[in-house]
Design an enzyme around this catalytic site. Structure first.
Site, PDB file in Angstrom:
ATOM      1  N   LYS A  77      19.617  31.830  45.059  1.00 52.29           N
ATOM      2  CA  LYS A  77      18.274  32.215  45.473  1.00 52.29           C
ATOM      3  C   LYS A  77      17.758  33.355  44.592  1.00 52.29           C
ATOM      4  O   LYS A  77      18.513  34.251  44.228  1.00 52.29           O
ATOM      5  CB  LYS A  77      18.294  32.627  46.948  1.00 52.29           C
ATOM      6  CG  LYS A  77      16.915  32.907  47.552  1.00 52.29           C
ATOM      7  CD  LYS A  77      17.020  33.247  49.037  1.00 52.29           C
ATOM      8  CE  LYS A  77      15.654  33.556  49.652  1.00 52.29           C
ATOM      9  NZ  LYS A  77      15.739  33.860  51.088  1.00 52.29           N
ATOM     10  N   SER A 155      12.453  31.536  54.254  1.00 53.04           N
ATOM     11  CA  SER A 155      12.057  31.751  52.886  1.00 53.04           C
ATOM     12  C   SER A 155      12.961  31.041  51.876  1.00 53.04           C
ATOM     13  O   SER A 155      12.586  30.894  50.715  1.00 53.04           O
ATOM     14  CB  SER A 155      12.093  33.262  52.594  1.00 53.04           C
ATOM     15  OG  SER A 155      13.422  33.772  52.688  1.00 53.04           O
ATOM     16  N   SER A 179      15.444  32.681  57.815  1.00 51.91           N
ATOM     17  CA  SER A 179      15.177  32.121  56.490  1.00 51.91           C
ATOM     18  C   SER A 179      16.297  31.287  55.899  1.00 51.91           C
ATOM     19  O   SER A 179      16.123  30.688  54.839  1.00 51.91           O
ATOM     20  CB  SER A 179      14.808  33.242  55.514  1.00 51.91           C
ATOM     21  OG  SER A 179      13.560  33.790  55.831  1.00 51.91           O
TER      22      SER A 179
END
Length: 492
Positions: A77, A155, A179
């Protein structure tokens, strides 16, 4: 072997040990899929040269020592700092930022032999539930049932999309209010948020420091157990990191939950709850009962205050954390006009560098921390947070081993259907997930079935603090019972 990119971590590990394939072959298969990702927009900084070098090194080391992640290609990420590789947190204000250091999580993963394929899309500074606030543009859910492109959740939307589409074998995510779990549920993948302090936050670009926690996003519960074992552990560089031994999470996956007590929180059964979500929740409870667990109703009375409490605390911490991005030391600096001073540089840089959602949360956070409103909002939210944590403590004290709840209030929706109209409606997507972050507890989302429109839905299990091993075993049992094997058909 064919379709090497479709292997799970456990399958790839076993194939490498048996000499049936190589890390280079698996990595090349993933890199080929990443090049063809098209509209999915999951990988935003590709590192093929680094990946192949790491894969060659893994093959050279060999697989006799049994290192679980040796040679396994992963996506990282964009929130994790990776030395010499763009780490933007999907924000324009960090455009071109290449850290001179490596986050603790990626250091641990690479030390265990993992291969980095590149950096994954996300909501800007992890602020979002749909991956639509990214400076790179939205990531897209590989699941498709009509002509719409669907959100993958946020997210960690790029991580979820990449794992679901078999662009990588596994991925890292972070979870501040859902998330990891929410995008996992919307893409038919598995994601676990560990107990706060189980995984080091050092080198992870901060959103809300008392809520953020990193975890794995994978194709199966077993894969999450393998990857979490490599990510977790005490870190002297993180003052919130717990000095506790890391269990062998994979060894805990026995599938035996006889005698366990599973709580069903009545406050989570909201008015107007999506019929598919409600049906799947009931089915999940019945599956755990069939596996030998006792299912009981419980009360978490302060749940109704969780969402506003979360958005006050998270926004306040974001306002503080993001003050460091000012155009002085690193990242983007706005062009200044004649006569502009340092104040104008701050204002223009932050106005140009931060997207609308980040600006909104900074303003909310600054407001609730201001002198006239601190007690009315932030201090009150801190007190309610304590009550929410106490609700869980009371439930576990009464003998509950884990709590079963939905992960999301609905299946995935179309890009632009919510974000273009009502931010508050978007915030409501976190209604089932924020309580865990406020309480610091572990939670895992397991794909459990398909909605009536053919899109995946996940169920969430909430565990006791520091008992991820037990939680993963219950999740593994649920996974076996649901038998979920559906995958999106390739259309991108």
């Amino acid at each position: 072997m064919t379709d090497l990119n479709k292997l799970t971590i456990a399958e790839a590990r076993d194939a490498l040990k048996k000499g049936e394939t190589t890390s280079v072959a698996i990595t090349e298969a993933c890199l080929s899929e990443i090049e063809a990702q098209g509209v999915l927009n999951a990988f935003v900084h590709k590192t093929p040269e680094i990946a192949l070098d790491m894969a060659k090194a893994a093959d050279a080391r060999g697989y006799a020592d049994g290192a679980a992640l040796n040679g396994i290609p992963l996506g990282i990420k964009d929130l994790f700092c990776t030395k010499g590789v763009d780490s933007q947190a999907a924000s324009g204000i960090l455009n071109g930022f290449k850290p001179e250091y490596e986050s603790t999580v990626t250091t641990k993963l690479f030390a265990s032999g993992a291969v980095m394929l590149g950096k994954l899309n996300m909501d800007e500074f992890a602020m979002g539930s749909s991956n639509e606030s990214s400076v790179y543009g939205p990531s897209v859910n590989p699941w498709k049932v009509d002509d719409r492109n669907l959100i993958p959740g946020g997210s960690s939307g790029g991580s979820a999309s990449a794992v679901a589409a078999d662009l990588c074998i596994g991925a890292t995510g972070t979870d501040t209010g859902g998330s990891i779990r929410q995008p996992a549920a919307l893409t038919g993948t598995v994601g676990i948020k560990p107990t706060y302090g189980r995984v080091s936050r050092w080198g992870i670009i901060a959103y809300a420091s008392s809520l953020d926690q990193a975890g794995p996003m994978t194709k199966t519960v077993r894969d999450s157990a393998i990857m979490l074992s490599a990510m977790a552990g005490h870190d002297m560089k993180d003052s919130t990191s717990a000095d506790l031994a890391v269990p062998d999470f994979e060894a805990a996956l026995t599938g035996d939950i006889k005698g366990k007590t599973i709580g069903i929180p009545r406050e989570y059964r909201l008015d107007g709850l999506n019929a598919d979500v409600a049906k799947l929740w009931d089915q999940g409870a019945e599956m755990l009962r069939d596996a030998g667990a006792k299912v009981v109703d419980i009360s978490l009375p302060h749940t109704k205050y969780a969402l506003p409490t979360y958005y006050v605390i998270a926004s306040a911490e974001a306002s503080s954390n993001l003050a460091r991005y000012d155009g002085v030391r690193f990242g983007e600096r706005a062009k200044l006009g004649a006569g502009d001073g340092i104040t104008e540089m701050y204002e223009k840089t932050r106005a140009a560098g931060f997207g609308p959602e980040v600006q909104r949360r900074i303003m909310v956070g600054t407001y609730v921390l201001s002198a006239g409103f601190y007690d009315a909002y932030y201090n009150r939210a801190r007190k309610v947070r304590t009550l929410i944590k106490r609700d869980f403590e009371n439930a576990f004290a009464e003998g509950v081993d884990a709590i079963l709840a939905p992960a999301t209030p609905s299946p995935a929706f179309g890009i632009g259907e919510v974000s273009d109209h009502d931010p508050v409606q978007m915030y409501l997507n976190d209604v089932f997930t924020v309580t865990l972050n406020l309480a610091g507890l572990p939670g895992v989302s397991v794909p459990a079935g398909l909605a009536s429109n053919g899109l995946p839905l996940g169920l969430q299990l909430i565990g006791r603090a520091w008992e991820e091993a037990d939680l993963l075993n219950i999740a593994y049992t649920l996974e076996q019972k649901t038998g979920f094997v559906a995958k999106p058909e390739k259309w991108w």
